[in-house]
Design an enzyme around this catalytic site. Sequence first.
Site, PDB file in Angstrom:
ATOM      1  CD  GLU A  37      -6.816   4.627  13.017  1.00 41.95           C
ATOM      2  OE1 GLU A  37      -7.660   3.754  13.278  1.00 41.95           O
ATOM      3  OE2 GLU A  37      -5.948   4.481  12.127  1.00 41.95           O
ATOM      4  CE  LYS A  43      -5.523   2.710   3.066  1.00 45.54           C
ATOM      5  NZ  LYS A  43      -4.574   1.663   3.469  1.00 45.54           N
ATOM      6  CE1 TYR A  58     -12.205  28.049  -1.417  1.00 43.13           C
ATOM      7  CE2 TYR A  58     -13.492  29.328   0.136  1.00 43.13           C
ATOM      8  CZ  TYR A  58     -13.156  29.007  -1.167  1.00 43.13           C
ATOM      9  OH  TYR A  58     -13.762  29.662  -2.208  1.00 43.13           O
ATOM     10  CD  GLU A 112      -2.701  -0.988   2.598  1.00 43.13           C
ATOM     11  OE1 GLU A 112      -3.826  -0.458   2.590  1.00 43.13           O
ATOM     12  OE2 GLU A 112      -2.156  -1.450   3.628  1.00 43.13           O
TER      13      GLU A 112
END
Length: 124
Positions: free
Chosen positions: A76, A102, A57, A25
């Site tokens: 996390e 994901k 933004y 990954e």
Amino acid sequence: MFLEKSQILLNNIRIYAYHGVMEQERRVGGWYAVSLTIDYPFARALETDDVADTLNYASVLEVVQDEMKTPSRLLEHVAGRIAKTLFEQFPLIEGIRLQVTKENPPMGGDTSGASVLLDIKNDK
């Protein structure tokens, strides 16, 4: 007029990045989506029409893009880094609701994504 709460929202920022527990990954990468709701006191901007009186933004997007470039094993960890950097760079942020997804995670099931969600306040 009494403004009880003001928020800036950025929805489904899609970024190709290299996060994951498996080495594959982190080597091949994949698509991620980041959404934010930011509590920010922009009441003055309602009157002034001046970007200096709000949270730009585009600057928030830049932080998200920069943090997503650094590979992490866990979503996390990615979410925590994004939130920490936003609080550091924009101390007037009162709170953040942040979701990192994901897309197409390698977990042997049919799902559109796996996400983590943070809802944190600035303890300045």
